[in-house]
Design a protein around this motif. Structure first.
Motif, PDB file in Angstrom:
ATOM      1  N   VAL A 166      40.265  40.192  35.232  1.00 57.53           N
ATOM      2  CA  VAL A 166      41.553  39.497  35.272  1.00 57.53           C
ATOM      3  C   VAL A 166      42.046  39.133  33.881  1.00 57.53           C
ATOM      4  O   VAL A 166      43.230  38.836  33.698  1.00 57.53           O
ATOM      5  CB  VAL A 166      41.450  38.230  36.155  1.00 57.53           C
ATOM      6  CG1 VAL A 166      42.791  37.537  36.297  1.00 57.53           C
ATOM      7  CG2 VAL A 166      40.910  38.581  37.532  1.00 57.53           C
ATOM      8  N   ALA A 167      41.167  39.189  32.890  1.00 55.65           N
ATOM      9  CA  ALA A 167      41.560  38.794  31.535  1.00 55.65           C
ATOM     10  C   ALA A 167      42.786  39.532  31.006  1.00 55.65           C
ATOM     11  O   ALA A 167      43.613  38.926  30.310  1.00 55.65           O
ATOM     12  CB  ALA A 167      40.378  38.967  30.582  1.00 55.65           C
ATOM     13  N   PRO A 168      42.973  40.834  31.294  1.00 59.65           N
ATOM     14  CA  PRO A 168      44.201  41.482  30.792  1.00 59.65           C
ATOM     15  C   PRO A 168      45.481  40.828  31.308  1.00 59.65           C
ATOM     16  O   PRO A 168      46.454  40.680  30.559  1.00 59.65           O
ATOM     17  CB  PRO A 168      44.062  42.918  31.309  1.00 59.65           C
ATOM     18  CG  PRO A 168      42.602  43.132  31.465  1.00 59.65           C
ATOM     19  CD  PRO A 168      42.055  41.814  31.915  1.00 59.65           C
ATOM     20  N   PHE A 169      45.501  40.417  32.579  1.00 59.48           N
ATOM     21  CA  PHE A 169      46.682  39.752  33.125  1.00 59.48           C
ATOM     22  C   PHE A 169      46.890  38.395  32.444  1.00 59.48           C
ATOM     23  O   PHE A 169      48.023  38.000  32.143  1.00 59.48           O
ATOM     24  CB  PHE A 169      46.517  39.559  34.636  1.00 59.48           C
ATOM     25  CG  PHE A 169      46.345  40.834  35.391  1.00 59.48           C
ATOM     26  CD1 PHE A 169      47.437  41.613  35.733  1.00 59.48           C
ATOM     27  CD2 PHE A 169      45.088  41.278  35.760  1.00 59.48           C
ATOM     28  CE1 PHE A 169      47.290  42.804  36.430  1.00 59.48           C
ATOM     29  CE2 PHE A 169      44.918  42.466  36.459  1.00 59.48           C
ATOM     30  CZ  PHE A 169      46.019  43.234  36.790  1.00 59.48           C
ATOM     31  N   ILE A 170      45.806  37.674  32.218  1.00 54.69           N
ATOM     32  CA  ILE A 170      45.884  36.373  31.550  1.00 54.69           C
ATOM     33  C   ILE A 170      46.391  36.547  30.127  1.00 54.69           C
ATOM     34  O   ILE A 170      47.221  35.765  29.641  1.00 54.69           O
ATOM     35  CB  ILE A 170      44.512  35.688  31.572  1.00 54.69           C
ATOM     36  CG1 ILE A 170      44.099  35.374  33.016  1.00 54.69           C
ATOM     37  CG2 ILE A 170      44.524  34.421  30.733  1.00 54.69           C
ATOM     38  CD1 ILE A 170      42.701  34.809  33.151  1.00 54.69           C
ATOM     39  N   ALA A 171      45.923  37.590  29.440  1.00 57.87           N
ATOM     40  CA  ALA A 171      46.355  37.824  28.064  1.00 57.87           C
ATOM     41  C   ALA A 171      47.848  38.137  27.998  1.00 57.87           C
ATOM     42  O   ALA A 171      48.566  37.642  27.112  1.00 57.87           O
ATOM     43  CB  ALA A 171      45.542  38.960  27.451  1.00 57.87           C
ATOM     44  N   LEU A 299      48.634  36.608  39.799  1.00 55.49           N
ATOM     45  CA  LEU A 299      47.203  36.877  39.677  1.00 55.49           C
ATOM     46  C   LEU A 299      46.616  36.124  38.487  1.00 55.49           C
ATOM     47  O   LEU A 299      45.514  35.555  38.576  1.00 55.49           O
ATOM     48  CB  LEU A 299      46.974  38.379  39.514  1.00 55.49           C
ATOM     49  CG  LEU A 299      45.547  38.876  39.695  1.00 55.49           C
ATOM     50  CD1 LEU A 299      45.077  38.653  41.128  1.00 55.49           C
ATOM     51  CD2 LEU A 299      45.453  40.358  39.337  1.00 55.49           C
ATOM     52  N   ALA A 300      47.347  36.083  37.383  1.00 60.42           N
ATOM     53  CA  ALA A 300      46.869  35.347  36.204  1.00 60.42           C
ATOM     54  C   ALA A 300      46.771  33.860  36.496  1.00 60.42           C
ATOM     55  O   ALA A 300      45.760  33.213  36.193  1.00 60.42           O
ATOM     56  CB  ALA A 300      47.807  35.601  35.023  1.00 60.42           C
ATOM     57  N   ALA A 301      47.825  33.273  37.083  1.00 62.19           N
ATOM     58  CA  ALA A 301      47.810  31.844  37.385  1.00 62.19           C
ATOM     59  C   ALA A 301      46.800  31.496  38.460  1.00 62.19           C
ATOM     60  O   ALA A 301      46.251  30.389  38.487  1.00 62.19           O
ATOM     61  CB  ALA A 301      49.209  31.390  37.816  1.00 62.19           C
ATOM     62  N   THR A 302      46.531  32.440  39.369  1.00 64.89           N
ATOM     63  CA  THR A 302      45.583  32.206  40.451  1.00 64.89           C
ATOM     64  C   THR A 302      44.151  32.148  39.952  1.00 64.89           C
ATOM     65  O   THR A 302      43.348  31.333  40.418  1.00 64.89           O
ATOM     66  CB  THR A 302      45.719  33.313  41.515  1.00 64.89           C
ATOM     67  OG1 THR A 302      46.997  33.204  42.152  1.00 64.89           O
ATOM     68  CG2 THR A 302      44.638  33.203  42.565  1.00 64.89           C
ATOM     69  N   TRP A 303      43.814  33.005  38.985  1.00 62.18           N
ATOM     70  CA  TRP A 303      42.429  33.116  38.544  1.00 62.18           C
ATOM     71  C   TRP A 303      42.102  32.332  37.285  1.00 62.18           C
ATOM     72  O   TRP A 303      40.939  32.029  37.029  1.00 62.18           O
ATOM     73  CB  TRP A 303      42.083  34.583  38.319  1.00 62.18           C
ATOM     74  CG  TRP A 303      41.668  35.280  39.570  1.00 62.18           C
ATOM     75  CD1 TRP A 303      42.445  36.057  40.380  1.00 62.18           C
ATOM     76  CD2 TRP A 303      40.381  35.238  40.190  1.00 62.18           C
ATOM     77  NE1 TRP A 303      41.729  36.504  41.459  1.00 62.18           N
ATOM     78  CE2 TRP A 303      40.441  36.018  41.364  1.00 62.18           C
ATOM     79  CE3 TRP A 303      39.172  34.618  39.874  1.00 62.18           C
ATOM     80  CZ2 TRP A 303      39.356  36.197  42.210  1.00 62.18           C
ATOM     81  CZ3 TRP A 303      38.084  34.792  40.712  1.00 62.18           C
ATOM     82  CH2 TRP A 303      38.173  35.572  41.858  1.00 62.18           C
ATOM     83  N   GLY A 518      35.562  36.888  24.765  1.00 64.16           N
ATOM     84  CA  GLY A 518      34.878  37.273  25.989  1.00 64.16           C
ATOM     85  C   GLY A 518      34.572  38.754  26.031  1.00 64.16           C
ATOM     86  O   GLY A 518      33.449  39.174  26.359  1.00 64.16           O
ATOM     87  N   TYR A 519      35.556  39.579  25.680  1.00 63.95           N
ATOM     88  CA  TYR A 519      35.317  41.023  25.671  1.00 63.95           C
ATOM     89  C   TYR A 519      34.328  41.419  24.573  1.00 63.95           C
ATOM     90  O   TYR A 519      33.544  42.364  24.749  1.00 63.95           O
ATOM     91  CB  TYR A 519      36.639  41.776  25.495  1.00 63.95           C
ATOM     92  CG  TYR A 519      37.400  41.964  26.778  1.00 63.95           C
ATOM     93  CD1 TYR A 519      36.834  42.678  27.835  1.00 63.95           C
ATOM     94  CD2 TYR A 519      38.672  41.432  26.958  1.00 63.95           C
ATOM     95  CE1 TYR A 519      37.524  42.863  29.019  1.00 63.95           C
ATOM     96  CE2 TYR A 519      39.359  41.601  28.140  1.00 63.95           C
ATOM     97  CZ  TYR A 519      38.787  42.319  29.172  1.00 63.95           C
ATOM     98  OH  TYR A 519      39.458  42.491  30.346  1.00 63.95           O
ATOM     99  N   ARG A 520      34.362  40.704  23.472  1.00 60.70           N
ATOM    100  CA  ARG A 520      33.403  41.016  22.401  1.00 60.70           C
ATOM    101  C   ARG A 520      31.972  40.729  22.862  1.00 60.70           C
ATOM    102  O   ARG A 520      31.052  41.518  22.598  1.00 60.70           O
ATOM    103  CB  ARG A 520      33.711  40.199  21.149  1.00 60.70           C
ATOM    104  CG  ARG A 520      32.794  40.541  19.970  1.00 60.70           C
ATOM    105  CD  ARG A 520      33.234  39.863  18.682  1.00 60.70           C
ATOM    106  NE  ARG A 520      32.452  40.349  17.556  1.00 60.70           N
ATOM    107  CZ  ARG A 520      31.315  39.815  17.137  1.00 60.70           C
ATOM    108  NH1 ARG A 520      30.829  38.732  17.761  1.00 60.70           N
ATOM    109  NH2 ARG A 520      30.658  40.312  16.105  1.00 60.70           N
ATOM    110  N   MET A 521      31.769  39.627  23.584  1.00 58.88           N
ATOM    111  CA  MET A 521      30.433  39.341  24.104  1.00 58.88           C
ATOM    112  C   MET A 521      30.004  40.409  25.099  1.00 58.88           C
ATOM    113  O   MET A 521      28.831  40.813  25.124  1.00 58.88           O
ATOM    114  CB  MET A 521      30.412  37.958  24.746  1.00 58.88           C
ATOM    115  CG  MET A 521      30.459  36.810  23.748  1.00 58.88           C
ATOM    116  SD  MET A 521      30.153  35.211  24.515  1.00 58.88           S
ATOM    117  CE  MET A 521      31.601  35.023  25.532  1.00 58.88           C
TER     118      MET A 521
END
Length: 593
Positions: A166-171, A299-303, A518-521
């Motif tokens: 979901v991170a892409p939508f949040i970004a 989806l971003a606001a939901t997650w 997060g993606y780097r980890m």
């Protein structure tokens, strides 16, 4: 190597099935075995162990989503992963058997048994291990940390998958919101010729300004006017005209000192945003993809609140042993590698938590599915904002009424008298005067200032006498309605002016940073000697089955309640589970081949 006391059980699989693990109630079920492909290809025997020993201790000691490094197998260079009752990877070395399986048992805890299972398959393939904490009345998880130890592995898995998927939508939401928050200043620059005038000594009557705008657009029907609020501001006359999109009105700008028409454009909604601002608002709302695009923002606001709360709980729980607030709130600058990235990810996430939750809650009120449910709840509980009993312009179907375009209905008082009556009633700051929608109806005047302290009072003025016949004070609104109004103004960057905008900018940049960290980890969790396109190891399976019965019941109840309120959360969560089950089934088939 970690401090876990796991031991290797050498030998191949006996006839009749897997070898029972000592102290366990039976063989480890295949359903808890993680997919081999998730763990990545095994390194060759020999060198990886030496490389692991030579690695930076600080980096090896801080796995991004766990608290102990994954151990390397001491036999034939095989590698296996196990998980203790607290969800931490335990070193459960497994040798590679000649066509059989090796099993490793995790350390047991007082009051219960913990089984760390790992399977090493011939030809160098390993299915990542998992743990099953067998808890009856007093299980291993409860003995080693109570409810938190039982829930933590599930939070790890949920945070990992939600973050990755979901991170892409949040970004995207953070980036478009970052741009939108500065649109008031962008408007002032782009539409300076319409919004500003040279301040003069006097003004022409408001009714004459409205008449000038009506004369410039005889095909339009004047419905409202926003008088100049400050010296140097222009007057905005709002009209309805055929062909405009929903919630859009024609805005004709007039110099209040000369009555000259400056120009025209469209105005959107109650905020009165002009084209550039409304276009950026649409970009943030649905990427200009219509109803399909609204799914992205919902989806971003939901997650995001799930990811934020879960991540904060994991970070604080990880640092609780330090008994120091600094370890939670300040990144560890002495750390290196994954540990350093995790430190920044956790500390910044805690600082941004309150702002992220507020933005998620207010953003959901605009969403397609959750917004409807929230609106129904507010209506049922009496949390909606009250309104004047006088019909609004939309009640009249958009046209008709407003028989005279000169700021009055042809009988009684004009816009100047109405504005004076509203000022006498205590309405200060910028206002919008709405003309009567039909013969015998009243004018309405409402405050339009969202900045704190908000001027949101409204009055109705009799069109025949100019007397105030109804008042509605913002102070009399229900508290939930006030909180909603303030929250939306904060979300738009209007509540505290530039300070609000700067704060939202910081939150948006923090969210973007959290996504990158997060993606780097995840990238750094790649197996040793992985291919160029390999990705990080996922958190191992088995967390759900390790929960005690009361934990499963609580999680199910919360998921059902949240899923009812936020339907897109329920659908996406179900999709995650189905995909995960499918991957597990494929892994079992490959392991059995």
């Amino acid at each position: 190597m970690s401090n876990d006391t796991s031991t290797a059980v050498p030998g191949s699989e006996p006839p009749g099935g897997p070898r029972p693990v000592p102290g366990a109630v039976g063989p480890v079920p295949d359903s808890v075995i993680a997919p081999a492909e998730a763990a990545g290809p095994l390194p060759a025997a020999g060198p990886p162990a030496a490389e692991a020993r030579a690695a930076d201790p600080a980096e090896r000691a801080a796995d991004p989503l766990s608290e102990s490094p994954v151990g390397e197998s001491a036999v034939a260079g095989g590698r296996a992963e196990g998980v203790t009752g607290e969800g931490r990877p335990a070193e459960s070395p497994t040798g590679r058997s000649d066509g059989g399986r090796g099993e490793g048992t995790g350390a047991s805890a007082p009051g219960g048994r913990t089984v760390g299972a790992a399977v090493a398959v011939a030809e160098g393939r390993v299915a990542a291990g998992t743990s099953v904490g067998e808890t009856g009345g007093e299980g291993a998880a409860a003995a080693r940390g109570g409810a938190w130890a039982a829930v933590r592995p599930l939070l790890l898995r949920l945070h990992f998958y939600a973050g990755v998927l979901v991170a892409p939508f949040i970004a995207v939401a953070a980036l478009t919101g970052l741009i939108y928050v500065w649109t008031p200043q962008i408007e002032q620059v782009v539409y300076a010729d319409l919004l500003t005038v040279e301040a003069g000594a006097g003004t022409v009557p408001l009714a004459e300004q409205v008449a000038a705008a009506a004369a410039a657009r005889p095909d339009a029907t004047v419905v409202a006017v926003r008088p100049a609020a400050e010296p140097g501001d222009s007057t905005r006359v709002l009209a309805e005209v055929e062909g405009l999109a929903q919630s859009h009105r024609l805005a004709v700008f007039v110099d209040p000192h000369t009555g000259e028409v400056l120009g025209e454009t469209t105005s959107y909604g109650g905020s009165g945003s002009l084209p550039v601002r409304s276009w950026l608002a649409g970009l943030h709302k649905d990427l200009h993809l219509g109803e399909v695009g609204r799914f992205y923002s919902e989806l971003a606001a939901t997650w995001i609140w799930v990811v934020a709360l879960g991540g904060a709980a994991l970070w604080i729980g990880r640092r609780r042993r330090a008994r120091a607030v600094r370890r939670v709130l300040v990144p560890d600058t002495a750390a290196t590698g994954r540990a350093r990235t995790l430190s920044w990810h956790g500390a910044v996430g805690v600082w941004a938590l309150a702002g992220v939750l507020l933005l998620a809650a207010t953003g959901l009120t605009w969403s397609r599915f959750a917004g409807e449910n929230i609106g129904e709840l507010r209506q049922a509980w009496g949390w909606t904002s009250p309104s004047l009993s006088t019909p609004a312009p939309s009640d009249h179907g958009g046209h008709g009424g407003h028989e005279d375009h000169g700021g009055h209905t042809g009988h009684g008082v004009d816009a100047d008298a109405v504005l004076a009556a509203a000022r006498d009633a205590g309405l200060a700051g910028p206002v919008e005067v709405t003309l009567p929608v039909q013969e015998g109806a009243a004018y309405t005047v409402r405050g339009t200032q969202d900045r704190w302290p908000a001027h949101k009072d409204a009055v109705a003025v009799d069109a025949a006498t100019g007397e105030v016949v109804e008042e509605l004070r913002f102070a009399d609104h229900p508290l939930p309605a006030k909180l909603t109004s303030w929250g939306i103004a904060f979300h738009m960057g209007l509540l505290f002016g530039v300070v609000n905008q700067v704060l939202l900018t910081v939150i948006a940049l923090a969210v973007l940073g959290l996504v990158v960290w997060g993606y780097r980890m995840w990238w750094l969790r790649r197996p040793a000697r992985a291919g160029a396109w390999a990705v990080g190891r996922p958190v191992v399976r088995g967390a759900w089955w390790a929960l005690p019965w009361w934990g499963k019941a609580a999680v199910a109840a919360i998921a059902l309640a949240v899923g009812w309120l936020l339907p897109l959360f329920a659908v996406s969560l179900a999709a995650f589970v189905l995909v995960d089950v499918a991957l597990a089934a494929r892994a079992r088939r490959r392991a059995a081949a």
